[in-house]
Every structure is written in structure tokens, then in C-alpha cells.
Motif scaffolding. Structure first.
Motif, mmCIF file in Angstrom:
data_model
loop_
_atom_site.group_PDB
_atom_site.id
_atom_site.type_symbol
_atom_site.label_atom_id
_atom_site.label_comp_id
_atom_site.label_asym_id
_atom_site.label_seq_id
_atom_site.Cartn_x
_atom_site.Cartn_y
_atom_site.Cartn_z
ATOM 1 N N GLY A 36 0.812 -1.199 0.000
ATOM 2 C CA GLY A 36 0.000 0.000 0.000
ATOM 3 C C GLY A 36 0.845 1.248 0.000
ATOM 4 N N ASP A 37 0.182 2.410 0.153
ATOM 5 C CA ASP A 37 0.878 3.676 0.112
ATOM 6 C C ASP A 37 1.801 3.829 1.307
ATOM 7 N N ALA A 38 2.785 4.733 1.154
ATOM 8 C CA ALA A 38 3.642 5.060 2.284
ATOM 9 C C ALA A 38 2.786 5.644 3.397
ATOM 10 N N SER A 39 3.352 5.690 4.610
ATOM 11 C CA SER A 39 2.537 6.007 5.783
ATOM 12 C C SER A 39 1.950 7.405 5.736
ATOM 13 N N ASN A 40 2.634 8.363 5.135
ATOM 14 C CA ASN A 40 2.093 9.709 5.014
ATOM 15 C C ASN A 40 1.202 9.752 3.780
ATOM 16 N N GLU A 41 -0.031 9.296 3.935
ATOM 17 C CA GLU A 41 -0.889 9.072 2.782
ATOM 18 C C GLU A 41 -1.292 10.368 2.083
ATOM 19 N N SER A 42 -1.308 11.474 2.821
ATOM 20 C CA SER A 42 -1.758 12.720 2.220
ATOM 21 C C SER A 42 -0.799 13.248 1.166
ATOM 22 N N PRO A 180 0.050 3.795 10.207
ATOM 23 C CA PRO A 180 -0.864 2.723 10.623
ATOM 24 C C PRO A 180 -0.906 1.539 9.673
ATOM 25 N N ASP A 181 -0.568 1.740 8.401
ATOM 26 C CA ASP A 181 -0.583 0.621 7.455
ATOM 27 C C ASP A 181 0.454 -0.438 7.802
ATOM 28 N N TYR A 182 1.417 -0.088 8.652
ATOM 29 C CA TYR A 182 2.510 -1.009 8.957
ATOM 30 C C TYR A 182 2.507 -1.454 10.412
ATOM 31 N N GLU A 183 1.357 -1.348 11.049
ATOM 32 C CA GLU A 183 1.263 -1.698 12.465
ATOM 33 C C GLU A 183 1.666 -3.149 12.722
ATOM 34 N N SER A 184 1.253 -4.055 11.851
ATOM 35 C CA SER A 184 1.592 -5.466 12.067
ATOM 36 C C SER A 184 3.099 -5.694 11.952
#
Length: 344
Positions: A36-42, A180-184
Motif C-alpha cells: 500500500g501507500d507510504a505512511s504519510n498518505e496525504s 498505521p498501514d505497517y502496524e503489524s
């Protein structure tokens, strides 16, 4: 920034971050394709965390391993993270970062000032207090009020591997807030770091179990009481306060000489990032035969960087080797002795 959006400031923020991340684009693109996108999605930019202390920079980069999140150590190589006073540009780096990892209030005055700036400016930097939820031990009664942290507590908790695990949890939770996309991934990496801390704990325990003496002396500031309490030993520091750069008083040297004589001490530790002169004087004026290095993981050297050493490697290759010697748990390893005996 409290008065509303500032386009100029926002653009500076974006430019600064792109500059800091030059050369990282290929990694980000590759990871984005599978996760998915990098963590700073904006903005699609890679997130950046900066750390005020070497230990937690090292833990954070391990927790962030394999993700697009970058972790930077703010303290320059060769300097001690407790007594360092940076120039104002460091505050700008913190304001521009997505997250700032710090060791809690009253430990690093410059970090406290930077946090106030972040809050006053209304910056969106996530503040990650690695000390949150950790119960600190009391400081020695000999300390003056101005030398204490908070209500008279010792902040060096990370030298206790059990307590250090809680800081890893705080880091993982904080990083998940900005990515948050990389919490796991953060959770999985944090579990690996905690397991390594358990291994370090067992190795320390084995060294203290083999010890032929339970009193050791360190020509250093007061940073190792957590080690003493966890492994039931007496570790006498030369300087009883917390500052790594304070002058040594004549009374300190007298107490050191008495401790060495009363306990028939042959070998002592000396701090890597502190002045070596007191250790040299004790070598000349007492029955001490040699001094060896200790560090509270507050900084790194060029040589350690070149070897890729972090907290665990420094523990095993520096602190543990010295404590084996000063505890009479083992004779000095020949290679270690050649490199570090009465080091410059």
C-alpha cells in the motif's frame, strides 16, 4: 501555526523532508507496491522519526525495519546523549519530522525545549515518550535536588533489559500512529527486539552468577544502578550525580580510593564518552592494574558505526566484556584486552 494553515511553512516542511529522504525513493516504491501507500498518505512521502537518544534510535530502527519509515539519530557520533546541547537547527529537524522519540521530561533539557516548541507551534510532530508507563527507581540519597529527575528518580531504566522492553512497546505504538498501514510489521519487529532483550538479560545474569566479587567500581557518572539492582550487585560510580560532564571533586577521588582499597579492586570500568583523566589518576594512585570501557548506550563511535553495532552488540562486545573483568567472572579476552586496556 496556531492561527491557521501557513502555506509557506507547509511547503518548507515538504521540501525539507524530501531532501532528507533523497535516495530512498526506490525502497519506498518497492514497498508501496506490495503493502500500500507510504505512511504519510496525504502526500505519498516516506515518514520520518527522529530520536533524542542512541538507545531508542537503535530500538526504533529495528522496529521500523522493512517498512518505509525512516529513523534518524539526532545526537552526533562520538557524543553522549545526556549532556549534549545542540544548536537550534535540531529543533527545526524535530518540527519537520513526523515523530520525535524522547526519554521523558527532565532528562535532556534541549529535548524538553524542543517539545515545547512543537506544542507552541502547533506542529503535527507525534511525540513518543519512550519512558511512558515505566516505574523509575529512586536516586541515591547523596544527590542534590537540582541533580534529580522529576521527583528524585533515576532515568537510566534502559540498562535493565526488562524495563527496556516496555520502551520498545511504546516505540511500536507511537510509530503505528504515524504509519498505521505497517502496524503489524511494527508489532512483529517489536516482539523480535523484546526477545533479544530477554537473551541479553540471561547473558547478564550468567555473568553476575559467575562473579567472584559483588562490588565493582566505575570511573563514570551514576548510570548503572539499574544493572546493580537487577543483578544484585554493588556498582560504585566515581561521580554520584547524573551529569556525564561534571567535574570530579576531590571528595569523589577520595571515596574512589577508599572503595578500591577496601574491596581489593584490581580492575575498574571507565566511561567511553566521559573524560579519562580520573581513571588514569586512579591507575597511578591506587592498586588498580587497568581500566576497561563501559557505556550506558548513550552514544556511538565511528568504529562502532563501521561495525554496525547497536545496543545489543555494544552490550556484548563492550559492557559485558568489561563486567566479566571487573567482577572477576573471567580473565580478560586477549583481543578485548589489546583493544581496550587503559584505552585512550
Amino acid at each position: 501555526m496556531n492561527d491557521g494553515p501557513n502555506p509557506g511553512e507547509s511547503e518548507l516542511h515538504r521540501i525539507t523532508r524530501r531532501t532528507a529522504l533523497a535516495g530512498a525513493g526506490a525502497l519506498v516504491t518497492g514497498l508501496a507496491g506490495c503493502a500500500g501507500d507510504a505512511s504519510n498518505e496525504s502526500t505519498g512521502e516516506r515518514s520520518v522519526a527522529v530520536a533524542s537518544f542512541f538507545t531508542f534510535y537503535d530500538f526504533a530502527r529495528k522496529v521500523a525495519d522493512g517498512t518505509p519509515l525512516s529513523v534518524d539519530n539526532l545526537v552526533p557520533t562520538g557524543l553522549h546523549g545526556h549532556g549534549w546541547e545542540p544548536d537550534p537547527s535540531i529543533t527545526r529537524d524535530i518540527v519537520d519530522a513526523d515523530a520525535f522519540l524522547h526519554v521523558g521530561a527532565d532528562f535532556q533539557p534541549w529535548a524538553d525545549r524542543a517539545i515545547r516548541t512543537v506544542q507552541d507551534d502547533g506542529a503535527d510532530t507525534r511525540l513518543i515518550n519512550v519512558r511512558e508507563g515505566i516505574e523509575l527507581i529512586d536516586l541515591a540519597d547523596t544527590l542534590e535536588e537540582e541533580e534529580q529527575v522529576g521527583d528524585g528518580k533515576d532515568p537510566h531504566f534502559w540498562l535493565d533489559p526488562g524495563l527496556a522492553k516496555r520502551s520498545v512497546d511504546n516505540i511500536a505504538s507511537g510509530l503505528a500512529e504515524i504509519a498505521p498501514d505497517y502496524e503489524s510489521e511494527f508489532d512483529e519487529n517489536a516482539e523480535d527486539v523484546r526477545s533479544k532483550l530477554d537473551e541479553i538479560d540471561a547473558e547478564w545474569e550468567a555473568i553476575f552468577d559467575r562473579a567472584e566479587r559483588d562490588v565493582v567500581f566505575l570511573a563514570a557518572h551514576n548510570a548503572f544502578e539499574y544493572v546493580a539492582q537487577r543483578y544484585d550487585a554493588t556498582i560504585q560510580p566515581l561521580v554520584t550525580n547524573l551529569a556525564a560532564d561534571d567535574d570530579v571533586r576531590p571528595a569523589d577521588m577520595e571515596r574512589a580510593q577508599d572503595t578500591i582499597a577496601d574491596n581489593d579492586i584490581r580492575y575498574i570500568g571507565a566511561a567511553v564518552f566521559e573524560p579519562r583523566r580520573p581513571a588514569e589518576q586512579l591507575l597511578d594512585q591506587t592498586a588498580v592494574e587497568a581500566y576497561y570501557p563501559v557505556t550506558p548506550y548513550a552514544g556511538t563511535t565511528e568504529a562502532w558505526n563501521d561495525r554496525g553495532w547497536g545496543y545489543f552488540e555494544i552490550a556484548r562486545n563492550v559492557n559485558m566484556e568489561t563486567f566479566k573483568i571487573v567482577l572477576d567472572a573471567a580473565e580478560p579476552d586477549s583481543g578485548f584486552d589489546e583493544e581496550w586496556r587503559n584505552f585512550e
